[in-house]
Design a protein around this motif. Structure first.
Motif, PDB file in Angstrom:
ATOM      1  N   GLY A  97       1.027  -1.162   0.122  1.00 50.26           N
ATOM      2  CA  GLY A  97      -0.077   0.068  -0.037  1.00 50.26           C
ATOM      3  C   GLY A  97       0.818   1.161  -0.116  1.00 50.26           C
ATOM      4  N   ASN A  98       0.195   2.457   0.390  1.00 46.87           N
ATOM      5  CA  ASN A  98       0.856   3.583   0.389  1.00 46.87           C
ATOM      6  C   ASN A  98       1.678   3.853   1.419  1.00 46.87           C
ATOM      7  OD1 ASN A  98      -0.633   4.667  -1.969  1.00 46.87           O
ATOM      8  ND2 ASN A  98      -2.382   4.825  -0.706  1.00 46.87           N
ATOM      9  N   ASN A  99       2.638   4.680   1.485  1.00 48.89           N
ATOM     10  CA  ASN A  99       3.601   5.185   2.533  1.00 48.89           C
ATOM     11  C   ASN A  99       4.181   3.901   3.228  1.00 48.89           C
ATOM     12  OD1 ASN A  99       2.336   7.809   1.842  1.00 48.89           O
ATOM     13  ND2 ASN A  99       0.513   7.034   3.179  1.00 48.89           N
ATOM     14  N   ALA A 100       4.719   2.905   2.544  1.00 50.10           N
ATOM     15  CA  ALA A 100       5.416   1.785   3.068  1.00 50.10           C
ATOM     16  C   ALA A 100       6.807   2.099   3.280  1.00 50.10           C
ATOM     17  CB  ALA A 100       5.150   0.522   2.225  1.00 50.10           C
ATOM     18  N   LEU A 101       7.359   1.622   4.309  1.00 53.24           N
ATOM     19  CA  LEU A 101       9.075   1.669   4.613  1.00 53.24           C
ATOM     20  C   LEU A 101       9.330   0.184   4.656  1.00 53.24           C
ATOM     21  CD1 LEU A 101       9.287   4.828   7.152  1.00 53.24           C
ATOM     22  CD2 LEU A 101       9.722   4.613   4.372  1.00 53.24           C
ATOM     23  N   ILE A 102      10.099  -0.191   3.755  1.00 58.13           N
ATOM     24  CA  ILE A 102      10.737  -1.510   3.830  1.00 58.13           C
ATOM     25  C   ILE A 102      12.200  -1.385   4.267  1.00 58.13           C
ATOM     26  CG2 ILE A 102      10.849  -3.687   2.701  1.00 58.13           C
ATOM     27  CD1 ILE A 102       8.298  -3.348   1.362  1.00 58.13           C
ATOM     28  N   ALA A 103      12.790  -1.964   5.108  1.00 59.63           N
ATOM     29  CA  ALA A 103      14.189  -1.640   5.823  1.00 59.63           C
ATOM     30  C   ALA A 103      14.997  -2.789   4.984  1.00 59.63           C
ATOM     31  CB  ALA A 103      14.187  -2.021   7.017  1.00 59.63           C
ATOM     32  N   PRO A 104      16.327  -2.532   5.201  1.00 53.77           N
ATOM     33  CA  PRO A 104      17.180  -3.490   4.274  1.00 53.77           C
ATOM     34  C   PRO A 104      17.105  -5.127   4.670  1.00 53.77           C
ATOM     35  CG  PRO A 104      18.567  -1.553   5.379  1.00 53.77           C
ATOM     36  CD  PRO A 104      16.923  -1.512   5.880  1.00 53.77           C
ATOM     37  N   ASN A 105      17.537  -5.896   3.752  1.00 61.64           N
ATOM     38  CA  ASN A 105      17.511  -7.407   3.936  1.00 61.64           C
ATOM     39  C   ASN A 105      16.163  -7.846   4.204  1.00 61.64           C
ATOM     40  OD1 ASN A 105      20.382  -7.760   3.593  1.00 61.64           O
ATOM     41  ND2 ASN A 105      20.390  -6.385   5.549  1.00 61.64           N
ATOM     42  N   ALA A 138       1.078 -18.063  -2.536  1.00 62.45           N
ATOM     43  CA  ALA A 138      -0.034 -17.635  -2.008  1.00 62.45           C
ATOM     44  C   ALA A 138       0.271 -16.048  -1.962  1.00 62.45           C
ATOM     45  CB  ALA A 138      -0.454 -17.819  -0.520  1.00 62.45           C
ATOM     46  N   PRO A 139      -0.439 -15.034  -2.106  1.00 66.30           N
ATOM     47  CA  PRO A 139      -0.171 -13.673  -2.278  1.00 66.30           C
ATOM     48  C   PRO A 139       0.064 -13.305  -0.792  1.00 66.30           C
ATOM     49  CG  PRO A 139      -2.614 -13.961  -2.261  1.00 66.30           C
ATOM     50  CD  PRO A 139      -2.119 -15.537  -2.486  1.00 66.30           C
ATOM     51  N   VAL A 140       1.015 -12.079  -0.875  1.00 64.86           N
ATOM     52  CA  VAL A 140       1.380 -11.192   0.448  1.00 64.86           C
ATOM     53  C   VAL A 140       0.657  -9.742  -0.072  1.00 64.86           C
ATOM     54  CG1 VAL A 140       3.038 -10.094   1.506  1.00 64.86           C
ATOM     55  CG2 VAL A 140       3.170 -12.409   0.789  1.00 64.86           C
ATOM     56  N   ILE A 141       0.018  -9.442   0.948  1.00 65.39           N
ATOM     57  CA  ILE A 141      -0.751  -8.078   0.868  1.00 65.39           C
ATOM     58  C   ILE A 141      -0.244  -7.294   2.073  1.00 65.39           C
ATOM     59  CG2 ILE A 141      -2.937  -6.713   0.520  1.00 65.39           C
ATOM     60  CD1 ILE A 141      -2.524  -8.785  -1.639  1.00 65.39           C
ATOM     61  N   ILE A 142       0.043  -6.046   1.878  1.00 67.38           N
ATOM     62  CA  ILE A 142       0.628  -5.007   2.975  1.00 67.38           C
ATOM     63  C   ILE A 142      -0.083  -3.899   2.930  1.00 67.38           C
ATOM     64  CG2 ILE A 142       2.839  -3.917   3.771  1.00 67.38           C
ATOM     65  CD1 ILE A 142       4.468  -6.152   2.713  1.00 67.38           C
ATOM     66  N   GLY A 143      -0.550  -3.377   3.997  1.00 63.36           N
ATOM     67  CA  GLY A 143      -1.446  -2.153   3.883  1.00 63.36           C
ATOM     68  C   GLY A 143      -0.797  -0.825   3.773  1.00 63.36           C
ATOM     69  N   ASP A 144      -1.363   0.195   4.227  1.00 60.34           N
ATOM     70  CA  ASP A 144      -0.931   1.703   4.084  1.00 60.34           C
ATOM     71  C   ASP A 144      -0.358   1.630   5.405  1.00 60.34           C
ATOM     72  OD1 ASP A 144      -2.345   2.058   1.694  1.00 60.34           O
ATOM     73  OD2 ASP A 144      -3.864   2.963   2.372  1.00 60.34           O
TER      74      ASP A 144
END
Length: 194
Positions: A97-105, A138-144
């Motif tokens: 979703g919007n405004n996601a922060l995904i850190a290293p590794n 299987a899908p992965v869904i990550i929100g806002d």
């Protein structure tokens, strides 16, 4: 039903299928190009991401290196950042979703294999070798407004709600509802996120 359709439907499929391998090689070549593009060459990076990803909103920043299986099953909202050395095995959809922060590794997996070796590989050929292993997805869904801490692993089929923080090093094996901070192995809710 094609192997691509089986893959997206979560059925056992053959990873060695020609159509799948063609897209897999294309994605590997595009990510190689992305990872080797000069950091300040934003136009070329944008061009590569447009060809690689299934869809994206505005203001996506991905720090190289970045690794994917197919690329075209990954969808980002607006204002997302993916830090270095992340791996997205997008054998099914990964929707962020919007405004996601995904850190290293961080690793996001949509693919998994049968636990029974005979189901994974089938019968051996006369020379003793095997075909490509069978896989399911299987899908992965990550929100806002989600922040996923460094080194976290998101397993196939997981949905993470809105306004969630996943602590560094977590292994997320089950859905996480909105408005919480969660961490650990396995990842568990620690408290509400106000």
């Amino acid at each position: 039903m094609t192997e691509w359709e089986k893959m997206l439907a979560g059925e056992l499929y053959d990873c060695g299928d020609k159509e799948l391998l063609t897209q897999w090689h294309k994605a590997k070549n595009l990510t190689r190009d992305y990872n080797n593009t000069d950091s300040e060459n934003l136009a070329e990076k944008d061009r590569i991401l447009s060809e690689l990803l299934g869809g994206r909103g505005k203001n996506l920043w991905i720090t190289a290196p970045f690794y994917v299986d197919y690329g075209n099953n990954i969808y980002f909202g607006n204002n997302c950042e993916v830090n270095m050395n992340c791996t997205f095995l997008d054998d099914n959809k990964i929707v962020i979703g919007n405004n996601a922060l995904i850190a290293p590794n961080v690793q996001i997996y949509t693919a998994f294999h049968p636990t029974n070796a005979r189901e994974r590989f089938g019968e051996p050929k006369p020379d003793g070798s095997f075909e490509f292993c069978k896989t399911r997805t299987a899908p992965v869904i990550i929100g806002d407004n989600v922040w996923i801490g460094g080194g976290a692993i998101i397993m196939p089929g997981v949905t993470i709600g809105d306004n969630v923080v996943i602590g560094a090093g977590s292994v997320v094996t089950k859905d996480i509802p909105s408005d919480v901070i969660a961490y650990g192995n396995p990842c568990r809710i620690a408290r509400k996120n106000d």
